[in-house]
Design a protein around this motif. Sequence first.
Motif, PDB file in Angstrom:
ATOM      1  N   CYS A 169      -5.752   2.586  -5.271  1.00 54.81           N
ATOM      2  CA  CYS A 169      -7.005   1.869  -5.036  1.00 54.81           C
ATOM      3  C   CYS A 169      -7.307   1.841  -3.543  1.00 54.81           C
ATOM      4  N   SER A 170      -8.528   1.459  -3.221  1.00 51.52           N
ATOM      5  CA  SER A 170      -8.935   1.402  -1.818  1.00 51.52           C
ATOM      6  C   SER A 170      -8.327   0.187  -1.129  1.00 51.52           C
ATOM      7  N   LYS A 214       0.838  -1.205   0.000  1.00 49.48           N
ATOM      8  CA  LYS A 214       0.000   0.000   0.000  1.00 49.48           C
ATOM      9  C   LYS A 214       0.869   1.249   0.000  1.00 49.48           C
ATOM     10  N   THR A 244     -10.141  -2.981  -2.280  1.00 46.18           N
ATOM     11  CA  THR A 244      -9.735  -3.371  -3.630  1.00 46.18           C
ATOM     12  C   THR A 244      -8.359  -4.007  -3.617  1.00 46.18           C
ATOM     13  N   LEU A 245      -7.443  -3.444  -2.851  1.00 45.69           N
ATOM     14  CA  LEU A 245      -6.093  -4.013  -2.765  1.00 45.69           C
ATOM     15  C   LEU A 245      -6.144  -5.436  -2.235  1.00 45.69           C
TER      16      LEU A 245
END
Length: 116
Positions: free
Chosen positions: A25-26, A18, A29-30
Motif C-alpha cells: 500500500c501507499s 513499511k 494508506t499505511l
Amino acid sequence: MLAVINDSEHVLSYSEIKGEIGKVCSRVTLYRVLERLEQEGVMYKIADVDGTFRFGSQSPKDNNTSYVHFSCVACRNVTKLKEDHVTFSSLSKHQVHFSQITMAGICPQFKKSTQT
C-alpha cells in the motif's frame, strides 16, 4: 500489516513496518491504517527516545493505559516490558488517564553480542 506488528518482539516504527510489508500500500494508506488500528484498540502508538513513533499490538479488550518500554541506544530496538503498571505515591490524589514510560540504555541482547 497487523500480523507484522503482532509477530514482532519489538514495537515497530513506520519505516520498519513499511520495510516488512513492501509495496502492498501507499505511504498515506499505511498511516491511515495504523491510525485506524490504534482507534480500534488493536494496537497502540508510543514515541521513542528519538521522537519516532512506534507501534505495538494490544487486545481491543485491554483497558491498560500504562505502557513501559526499554529503548536500546545501541541497536535502536524498543521493547515493551512485562511490567504493565507503574505506580507513583505522589500521584495518589490524581486521576491518571494514560502513562508512557520509556527507559533507555543497552539491552541484554546487544550487551551479550559485544562480549563475545
